[in-house]
Design a protein around this motif. Structure first.
Motif, PDB file in Angstrom:
ATOM      1  N   TYR A  87     -10.896  80.397  43.846  1.00 32.71           N
ATOM      2  CA  TYR A  87     -10.729  81.103  45.113  1.00 32.71           C
ATOM      3  C   TYR A  87     -11.935  80.798  45.995  1.00 32.71           C
ATOM      4  O   TYR A  87     -13.067  80.786  45.524  1.00 32.71           O
ATOM      5  CB  TYR A  87     -10.631  82.613  44.891  1.00 32.71           C
ATOM      6  N   LYS A  88     -11.687  80.556  47.279  1.00 33.10           N
ATOM      7  CA  LYS A  88     -12.775  80.258  48.213  1.00 33.10           C
ATOM      8  C   LYS A  88     -12.659  81.161  49.433  1.00 33.10           C
ATOM      9  O   LYS A  88     -11.578  81.285  50.025  1.00 33.10           O
ATOM     10  CB  LYS A  88     -12.681  78.803  48.705  1.00 33.10           C
ATOM     11  N   PRO A  89     -13.771  81.775  49.820  1.00 36.72           N
ATOM     12  CA  PRO A  89     -13.760  82.480  51.115  1.00 36.72           C
ATOM     13  C   PRO A  89     -13.754  81.450  52.238  1.00 36.72           C
ATOM     14  O   PRO A  89     -14.040  80.274  52.013  1.00 36.72           O
ATOM     15  CB  PRO A  89     -15.058  83.285  51.089  1.00 36.72           C
ATOM     16  N   VAL A  90     -13.458  81.883  53.418  1.00 32.00           N
ATOM     17  CA  VAL A  90     -13.357  80.948  54.546  1.00 32.00           C
ATOM     18  C   VAL A  90     -14.679  80.216  54.788  1.00 32.00           C
ATOM     19  O   VAL A  90     -14.691  79.054  55.208  1.00 32.00           O
ATOM     20  CB  VAL A  90     -12.849  81.666  55.818  1.00 32.00           C
ATOM     21  N   SER A  91     -15.797  80.839  54.461  1.00 25.57           N
ATOM     22  CA  SER A  91     -17.099  80.192  54.670  1.00 25.57           C
ATOM     23  C   SER A  91     -17.297  78.999  53.735  1.00 25.57           C
ATOM     24  O   SER A  91     -18.077  78.094  54.041  1.00 25.57           O
ATOM     25  CB  SER A  91     -18.229  81.201  54.463  1.00 25.57           C
ATOM     26  N   ASP A  92     -16.584  78.958  52.591  1.00 22.47           N
ATOM     27  CA  ASP A  92     -16.692  77.834  51.651  1.00 22.47           C
ATOM     28  C   ASP A  92     -15.625  76.769  51.861  1.00 22.47           C
ATOM     29  O   ASP A  92     -15.605  75.773  51.149  1.00 22.47           O
ATOM     30  CB  ASP A  92     -16.612  78.341  50.212  1.00 22.47           C
ATOM     31  N   ARG A 115      -7.694  73.358  57.058  1.00 21.56           N
ATOM     32  CA  ARG A 115      -7.957  73.395  58.501  1.00 21.56           C
ATOM     33  C   ARG A 115      -7.330  74.623  59.149  1.00 21.56           C
ATOM     34  O   ARG A 115      -7.962  75.317  59.946  1.00 21.56           O
ATOM     35  CB  ARG A 115      -7.389  72.133  59.166  1.00 21.56           C
ATOM     36  N   GLU A 116      -6.067  74.877  58.789  1.00 23.39           N
ATOM     37  CA  GLU A 116      -5.350  76.040  59.326  1.00 23.39           C
ATOM     38  C   GLU A 116      -6.002  77.343  58.860  1.00 23.39           C
ATOM     39  O   GLU A 116      -6.131  78.293  59.629  1.00 23.39           O
ATOM     40  CB  GLU A 116      -3.893  75.977  58.878  1.00 23.39           C
ATOM     41  N   ALA A 117      -6.454  77.387  57.597  1.00 20.99           N
ATOM     42  CA  ALA A 117      -7.103  78.588  57.071  1.00 20.99           C
ATOM     43  C   ALA A 117      -8.415  78.861  57.808  1.00 20.99           C
ATOM     44  O   ALA A 117      -8.745  80.011  58.103  1.00 20.99           O
ATOM     45  CB  ALA A 117      -7.355  78.441  55.566  1.00 20.99           C
ATOM     46  N   ARG A 118      -9.187  77.801  58.102  1.00 26.39           N
ATOM     47  CA  ARG A 118     -10.427  77.989  58.874  1.00 26.39           C
ATOM     48  C   ARG A 118     -10.107  78.483  60.279  1.00 26.39           C
ATOM     49  O   ARG A 118     -10.796  79.357  60.810  1.00 26.39           O
ATOM     50  CB  ARG A 118     -11.211  76.674  58.948  1.00 26.39           C
ATOM     51  N   LYS A 119      -9.054  77.951  60.873  1.00 27.65           N
ATOM     52  CA  LYS A 119      -8.678  78.364  62.226  1.00 27.65           C
ATOM     53  C   LYS A 119      -8.273  79.839  62.255  1.00 27.65           C
ATOM     54  O   LYS A 119      -8.623  80.571  63.170  1.00 27.65           O
ATOM     55  CB  LYS A 119      -7.507  77.501  62.718  1.00 27.65           C
ATOM     56  N   ARG A 120      -7.555  80.291  61.203  1.00 20.73           N
ATOM     57  CA  ARG A 120      -7.126  81.690  61.124  1.00 20.73           C
ATOM     58  C   ARG A 120      -8.180  82.602  60.511  1.00 20.73           C
ATOM     59  O   ARG A 120      -7.988  83.806  60.431  1.00 20.73           O
ATOM     60  CB  ARG A 120      -5.856  81.798  60.290  1.00 20.73           C
ATOM     61  N   ILE A 122      -9.261  82.865  57.290  1.00 18.64           N
ATOM     62  CA  ILE A 122      -8.895  83.493  56.028  1.00 18.64           C
ATOM     63  C   ILE A 122      -9.127  82.516  54.878  1.00 18.64           C
ATOM     64  O   ILE A 122      -8.951  81.307  55.034  1.00 18.64           O
ATOM     65  CB  ILE A 122      -7.430  83.977  55.995  1.00 18.64           C
ATOM     66  N   GLY A 123      -9.529  83.025  53.753  1.00 23.12           N
ATOM     67  CA  GLY A 123      -9.727  82.221  52.547  1.00 23.12           C
ATOM     68  C   GLY A 123      -8.582  82.423  51.587  1.00 23.12           C
ATOM     69  O   GLY A 123      -7.611  83.113  51.882  1.00 23.12           O
ATOM     70  N   GLY A 124      -8.690  81.817  50.409  1.00 24.12           N
ATOM     71  CA  GLY A 124      -7.638  81.976  49.420  1.00 24.12           C
ATOM     72  C   GLY A 124      -7.845  81.080  48.233  1.00 24.12           C
ATOM     73  O   GLY A 124      -8.934  80.538  48.023  1.00 24.12           O
TER      74      GLY A 124
END
Length: 131
Positions: A87-92, A115-120, A122-124
Protein backbone atom coordinates in the motif's frame (compact mmCIF):
# COMPACT_ATOMS: atom_id res chain seq x y z
CA UNK A 1 -7.24 -23.20 -9.51
CA UNK A 2 -5.00 -20.16 -9.34
CA UNK A 3 -4.21 -18.58 -6.01
CA UNK A 4 -3.48 -15.22 -7.66
CA UNK A 5 -5.65 -14.56 -10.73
CA UNK A 6 -4.12 -11.11 -11.37
CA UNK A 7 -0.63 -12.61 -11.54
CA UNK A 8 -2.04 -15.20 -13.98
CA UNK A 9 -3.41 -12.36 -16.17
CA UNK A 10 -0.06 -10.55 -16.20
CA UNK A 11 1.85 -13.77 -16.92
CA UNK A 12 -0.41 -14.66 -19.85
CA UNK A 13 0.08 -11.18 -21.34
CA UNK A 14 3.87 -11.32 -20.77
CA UNK A 15 4.18 -14.81 -22.30
CA UNK A 16 1.96 -13.89 -25.25
CA UNK A 17 4.06 -10.79 -25.96
CA UNK A 18 7.31 -12.77 -25.79
CA UNK A 19 5.88 -15.40 -28.16
CA UNK A 20 4.65 -12.63 -30.54
CA UNK A 21 1.03 -13.83 -30.34
CA UNK A 22 -1.71 -11.64 -31.78
CA UNK A 23 -4.27 -12.43 -29.07
CA UNK A 24 -4.27 -14.00 -25.61
CA UNK A 25 -7.29 -15.59 -23.89
CA UNK A 26 -7.71 -15.00 -20.16
CA UNK A 27 -10.43 -16.28 -17.79
CA UNK A 28 -12.96 -13.51 -17.08
CA UNK A 29 -13.38 -11.54 -13.86
CA UNK A 30 -14.39 -7.95 -13.16
CA UNK A 31 -11.01 -6.83 -11.82
CA UNK A 32 -9.18 -8.37 -14.80
CA UNK A 33 -11.46 -6.48 -17.19
CA UNK A 34 -10.68 -3.21 -15.36
CA UNK A 35 -6.91 -3.89 -15.54
CA UNK A 36 -7.18 -4.69 -19.27
CA UNK A 37 -9.17 -1.46 -19.85
CA UNK A 38 -6.41 0.56 -18.17
CA UNK A 39 -3.72 -1.20 -20.25
CA UNK A 40 -5.73 -0.39 -23.38
CA UNK A 41 -6.20 3.27 -22.38
CA UNK A 42 -2.45 3.59 -21.70
CA UNK A 43 -1.66 2.14 -25.14
CA UNK A 44 0.04 -1.10 -24.09
CA UNK A 45 -2.53 -3.31 -25.84
CA UNK A 46 -4.67 -2.74 -28.93
CA UNK A 47 -8.01 -3.92 -27.58
CA UNK A 48 -10.05 -6.54 -25.79
CA UNK A 49 -13.34 -8.34 -26.11
CA UNK A 50 -15.31 -10.54 -23.76
CA UNK A 51 -16.21 -13.92 -25.25
CA UNK A 52 -19.13 -15.88 -23.81
CA UNK A 53 -19.03 -18.69 -26.40
CA UNK A 54 -18.02 -21.32 -23.84
CA UNK A 55 -19.42 -22.18 -20.42
CA UNK A 56 -16.85 -19.93 -18.75
CA UNK A 57 -16.45 -16.43 -20.25
CA UNK A 58 -12.99 -15.29 -21.35
CA UNK A 59 -11.31 -12.00 -22.15
CA UNK A 60 -9.53 -11.98 -25.52
CA UNK A 61 -6.72 -9.41 -25.35
CA UNK A 62 -5.17 -8.15 -28.60
CA UNK A 63 -1.50 -7.39 -28.01
CA UNK A 64 0.23 -4.38 -29.55
CA UNK A 65 3.57 -4.34 -31.36
CA UNK A 66 5.65 -1.65 -33.05
CA UNK A 67 6.57 -1.70 -36.76
CA UNK A 68 9.61 -3.93 -36.04
CA UNK A 69 7.32 -6.54 -34.40
CA UNK A 70 8.62 -5.70 -30.93
CA UNK A 71 6.09 -5.70 -28.08
CA UNK A 72 5.26 -2.37 -26.46
CA UNK A 73 5.27 -4.16 -23.08
CA UNK A 74 8.91 -4.53 -22.01
CA UNK A 75 8.10 -5.29 -18.38
CA UNK A 76 4.86 -6.23 -16.65
CA UNK A 77 5.02 -7.42 -13.04
CA UNK A 78 2.82 -7.87 -10.00
CA UNK A 79 3.81 -5.58 -7.11
CA UNK A 80 1.28 -6.33 -4.36
CA UNK A 81 0.96 -10.08 -3.88
CA UNK A 82 -1.44 -12.10 -1.72
CA UNK A 83 1.39 -12.87 0.71
CA UNK A 84 2.71 -9.31 0.85
CA UNK A 85 0.33 -6.45 0.14
CA UNK A 86 1.94 -3.15 -0.90
CA UNK A 87 0.00 0.00 0.00
CA UNK A 88 1.31 3.47 -0.87
CA UNK A 89 0.06 6.86 0.27
CA UNK A 90 -0.21 9.48 -2.44
CA UNK A 91 3.10 11.02 -1.30
CA UNK A 92 4.90 7.75 -2.22
CA UNK A 93 3.30 7.45 -5.66
CA UNK A 94 6.04 9.44 -7.34
CA UNK A 95 6.71 8.91 -11.07
CA UNK A 96 9.18 6.12 -11.79
CA UNK A 97 11.34 5.64 -14.89
CA UNK A 98 10.97 9.37 -15.65
CA UNK A 99 7.20 8.98 -15.87
CA UNK A 100 7.41 6.34 -18.64
CA UNK A 101 6.22 3.53 -16.37
CA UNK A 102 2.60 2.99 -15.39
CA UNK A 103 1.49 1.57 -12.07
CA UNK A 104 -2.07 0.35 -11.62
CA UNK A 105 -3.39 1.28 -8.18
CA UNK A 106 -6.49 -0.03 -6.42
CA UNK A 107 -7.99 2.92 -4.53
CA UNK A 108 -11.23 3.65 -2.72
CA UNK A 109 -12.39 5.23 -6.00
CA UNK A 110 -11.62 2.08 -8.03
CA UNK A 111 -8.69 0.97 -10.18
CA UNK A 112 -6.65 3.71 -11.83
CA UNK A 113 -3.13 4.61 -12.91
CA UNK A 114 -0.68 6.20 -10.50
CA UNK A 115 -0.95 9.44 -12.51
CA UNK A 116 -4.72 9.55 -11.97
CA UNK A 117 -4.29 8.71 -8.25
CA UNK A 118 -1.82 11.60 -7.83
CA UNK A 119 -4.22 13.93 -9.63
CA UNK A 120 -7.09 12.88 -7.32
CA UNK A 121 -4.75 12.94 -4.29
CA UNK A 122 -5.51 9.39 -3.12
CA UNK A 123 -3.26 6.41 -2.41
CA UNK A 124 -3.96 2.70 -2.42
CA UNK A 125 -2.70 -0.77 -3.13
CA UNK A 126 -0.20 -0.96 -6.01
CA UNK A 127 -1.44 -3.86 -8.15
CA UNK A 128 1.19 -3.96 -10.91
CA UNK A 129 3.80 -2.04 -12.86
CA UNK A 130 4.08 -1.85 -16.65
CA UNK A 131 6.65 -0.27 -18.98
Amino acid sequence: MHSDPIADLLTRIRNGAQAHLVTVDIPHSKIKVEIVKILEAEGYITGHEISTETKFPTIRVTLRYDNKRKSLINHIARVSKPGLRVYKPVSDLKPIRSGLSTRIVSTSAGLMTDREARKRNIGGEVICEVY
